[in-house]
Design an enzyme around this catalytic site. Structure first.
Site, PDB file in Angstrom:
ATOM      1  N   ARG A 104       3.096 -28.648 -32.437  1.00  0.00           N
ATOM      2  CA  ARG A 104       1.926 -27.789 -33.071  1.00  0.00           C
ATOM      3  C   ARG A 104       2.352 -27.232 -34.316  1.00  0.00           C
ATOM      4  NH1 ARG A 104       1.729 -21.531 -31.893  1.00  0.00           N
ATOM      5  NH2 ARG A 104      -0.475 -21.171 -32.686  1.00  0.00           N
ATOM      6  N   HIS A 149      -3.299 -19.732 -39.319  1.00  0.00           N
ATOM      7  CA  HIS A 149      -1.866 -19.175 -38.630  1.00  0.00           C
ATOM      8  C   HIS A 149      -1.404 -18.064 -39.652  1.00  0.00           C
ATOM      9  CE1 HIS A 149       1.492 -19.652 -36.000  1.00  0.00           C
ATOM     10  NE2 HIS A 149       1.887 -18.725 -36.715  1.00  0.00           N
ATOM     11  N   GLU A 195      -2.942 -15.960 -33.028  1.00  0.00           N
ATOM     12  CA  GLU A 195      -2.473 -14.367 -32.782  1.00  0.00           C
ATOM     13  C   GLU A 195      -3.578 -13.309 -33.854  1.00  0.00           C
ATOM     14  OE1 GLU A 195       1.552 -13.823 -33.735  1.00  0.00           O
ATOM     15  OE2 GLU A 195       2.131 -14.784 -31.565  1.00  0.00           O
ATOM     16  N   ASN A 335       1.257 -17.117 -26.681  1.00  0.00           N
ATOM     17  CA  ASN A 335       2.659 -16.883 -27.551  1.00  0.00           C
ATOM     18  C   ASN A 335       3.189 -15.776 -26.596  1.00  0.00           C
ATOM     19  OD1 ASN A 335       1.655 -18.759 -29.100  1.00  0.00           O
ATOM     20  ND2 ASN A 335       1.542 -17.369 -30.979  1.00  0.00           N
ATOM     21  N   TYR A 337       6.809 -13.812 -25.859  1.00  0.00           N
ATOM     22  CA  TYR A 337       8.211 -13.628 -26.104  1.00  0.00           C
ATOM     23  C   TYR A 337       8.819 -12.661 -25.289  1.00  0.00           C
ATOM     24  CZ  TYR A 337       7.591 -16.421 -30.374  1.00  0.00           C
ATOM     25  OH  TYR A 337       7.246 -17.442 -31.259  1.00  0.00           O
ATOM     26  N   GLU A 411       3.951 -20.713 -28.023  1.00  0.00           N
ATOM     27  CA  GLU A 411       4.947 -20.349 -28.594  1.00  0.00           C
ATOM     28  C   GLU A 411       6.019 -19.615 -27.625  1.00  0.00           C
ATOM     29  OE1 GLU A 411       4.872 -17.952 -32.328  1.00  0.00           O
ATOM     30  OE2 GLU A 411       3.240 -19.105 -32.827  1.00  0.00           O
TER      31      GLU A 411
END
Ligand SMILES: *[C@@H]1O[C@H](CO)[C@@H](O)[C@H](O)[C@H]1NC(C)=O
Ligand SMILES: *[C@@H]1O[C@H](CO)[C@@H](O)[C@H](O)[C@H]1NC(C)=O
Ligand SMILES: *[C@@H]1O[C@H](CO)[C@@H](O)[C@H](O)[C@H]1NC(C)=O
Ligand SMILES: *[C@@H]1O[C@H](CO)[C@@H](O)[C@H](O)[C@H]1NC(C)=O
Length: 519
Positions: A104, A149, A195, A335, A337, A411
């Site tokens: 990516r 991005h 995002e 994404n 985390y 991600e």
């Protein structure tokens, strides 16, 4: 003919099976990851490429921002980053060694269109990405390409305030069309925006990212309006997404056969308590962060919770906008985390200025701590707590809310502090990263076994890189990068990921997806 072929395959499989049984424990090789699952790593243009002025590239908002004093913790910038622009052949070898089947990356808009639609296409930039794509495909690595991005041509910021203006739509449309035209014959996975929720919040509410706009107690900026501008920027981002998807659907998709989606930052919000108020607060937290974008794109309107609290401030979609939004998306990129607790601020009093506590943020206080205990182990990254259960929960949440639209984990990863006096061994021996990835992947596998249509996983990141306002102080790489020399060295986690992928690939030969009996 069909019969004899499948018979032959079966015999081969049986033979292979019995041949392998001696040396391997087959039953332990069960995989929860479907065939053709993408295992990759993720990157982005500003964090990786460097080559700030090479081959006719224009300046981006991040080029300008990072050069202002006081914006980046260590005073660094992405002028060189990890020089992926020049070193990509070496980086592809690292990917090949890991056995990755996808990569990516994002295209630098200012490399293709230094002045947006107000100037020429920079063919040297087009040629660069074309070579990168070919080099990946030559190694059997699928390019998974993001159009934006965080970085946009500075020209657009200066002409009309970039995301704050509806003009951005024409520019984004023009740019997307060029990318589909030059690369779409080889790129099968397109992401419009990475995002946008983070871009809107950090650019226009807290102002810690460009264009550094905010107001009141939300941050420290010389201009902006933290209560209104994030909503306007987000609205334009949503319209940009739908404009690009429309072009792809109408002009390219049939012939090129790819798919197009968006990537959202997704946090799991665990209710702080079992009270109805806190459960509703965690719903609001999702709506003011994730559903803020996905709801309009998938259902044509902002989420109910936003209408209820800030309806009068929300920009309105015209009839034509709603029609265009109908183009939707083909997949949701996630994404993920970290997780936080979410606590009600409507019926309970929260301190003003606490994260999430304002009306604009849905009156849903965000905290990692309950009864003195963090929701998961804390890390070098101030917003990152290790809470692997959150992976299954967020994927399941999105699956249920959006009819199991195909998903990719675009991600996932963990950052460690750059410790200047630690030895190389310490740098390489990233046990924490292995624990993190293994527990999050296990949690993801659980969601998939329960029916979530997840089609890929991208570790953030292949290499240590420029971590936005943290500069080079935080390292997310499966490979260590010595920034002065740019030398890449695999860490323990790289070897671990390689073996993990190999195990899944072997498993899929024997245990097809959805074969539950081996559990
Ligand atoms: C806000 O920014 C100004 C100018 O950069 C600086 O002088 C001031 O100390 C900052 N205030 C706070 C509270 O950070
Ligand atoms: C919520 O309820 C469940 C089930 O009764 C219990 O296990 C859990 O500890 C409760 N959580 C809190 C924060 O009180
Ligand atoms: C780094 O150096 C400082 C000062 O010499 C020392 O206190 C610290 O323990 C060192 N850190 C590591 C990880 O070696
Ligand atoms: C791969 O499979 C082997 C055999 O089951 C196992 O011992 C090993 O821990 C697995 N490795 C990873 C990284 O999952």
């Amino acid at each position: 003919m069909c019969l004899s072929n499948s018979l032959l395959l079966l015999l081969l499989l049986l033979a292979f099976n019995s041949m392998m049984t001696g040396s391997m424990e087959l039953t332990s090789h069960t995989s929860s990851f479907p065939d053709n699952f993408l295992f990759g790593t993720a990157s982005s243009s500003y964090q990786y490429e460097g080559a700030i002025l090479s081959d006719g590239k224009g300046l981006s908002n991040w080029d300008i921002f990072a050069h202002k004093t006081g914006k980046i913790f260590d005073g660094s910038n992405g002028d060189i980053a990890v020089d992926h622009y020049h070193l990509y052949p070496e980086d592809i070898e690292l990917m090949e060694d890991l056995g990755l089947n996808s990569f990516r990356f994002s295209i630098s808009w200012a490399r293709i269109l230094p002045k947006g639609r107000f100037g020429n296409v920079n063919m040297a930039g087009v040629y660069h990405y074309s070579k990168l794509i070919d080099a990946l495909l030559y190694k059997g690595i699928q390019p998974f390409v993001t159009l934006t991005h965080y970085d946009v041509p500075q020209e657009l910021e200066e002409r009309y305030g970039a995301w704050l203006s509806p003009n951005i739509r024409k520019d984004f449309e023009y740019y997307a069309d060029i990318c589909f035209k030059y690369f779409g014959n080889r790129v099968k996975y397109w992401v419009t925006l990475n995002e946008p929720n983070v871009m809107a919040i950090r650019g226009y509410r807290s102002g810690i990212y460009p264009p550094s706009r905010c107001s009141g107690s939300y941050g420290n900026c010389s201009k902006g309006n933290s209560e209104k501008e994030p909503l306007i920027a987000a609205h334009n981002m949503i319209l940009c997404h739908s404009a690009a998807v429309k072009i792809y659907r109408n002009k390219y998709q049939k012939e090129q056969g790819g798919s197009i989606g968006i990537v959202m930052n997704a946090v799991w919000y665990e209710p702080f308590s079992n009270s109805t108020e806190d459960k509703l607060a965690s719903e609001r937290a999702q709506s003011f962060y994730l559903n803020w974008f996905l709801n309009p794109i998938i259902y044509g309107k902002y989420p109910e919770e936003m209408h209820n609290l800030i309806g009068s401030r929300l920009p309105v979609f015209s009839k034509n906008d709603v029609k265009n939004l109908g183009n939707g998306l083909d997949f949701i990129g996630i994404n993920h985390y970290t997780s936080f607790y979410s606590k009600d601020c409507i019926y309970s009093k929260c301190e003003p200025g606490e994260p999430g506590a304002s009306r604009s943020e849905g009156y849903a206080l965000r905290t990692a701590i309950r009864d003195g205990e963090p929701i998961g182990e804390s890390t070098a990254v101030d917003w990152l707590y290790v809470h692997p259960q959150g992976m299954e929960k967020i994927v399941t949440y999105i699956m249920n809310r959006y009819n199991n639209t195909p998903m990719f984990i675009t991600e996932n990863g963990i950052g460690v502090l750059d410790d200047l006096n630690s030895s190389t061994t310490y740098f390489i021996n990233d046990v924490k990263r292995v624990e993190y990835m293994s527990s999050y992947l296990e949690s993801l596998a659980m969601a998939i076994r329960k029916g979530a249509d997840v089609r890929g996983y991208f570790a953030w990141s292949l290499l240590d890189n420029f971590e936005w306002i943290s500069g080079y102080t935080i390292r997310f790489g499966l490979h260590h990068v010595d920034f002065p020399t740019l030398k890449r060295t695999p860490r323990i986690s790289a070897a671990w990921y390689k073996e993990f992928i190999k195990n899944q690939t072997l498993a899929n030969i024997f245990v097809p997806y959805k074969n539950e009996h081996i559990e």
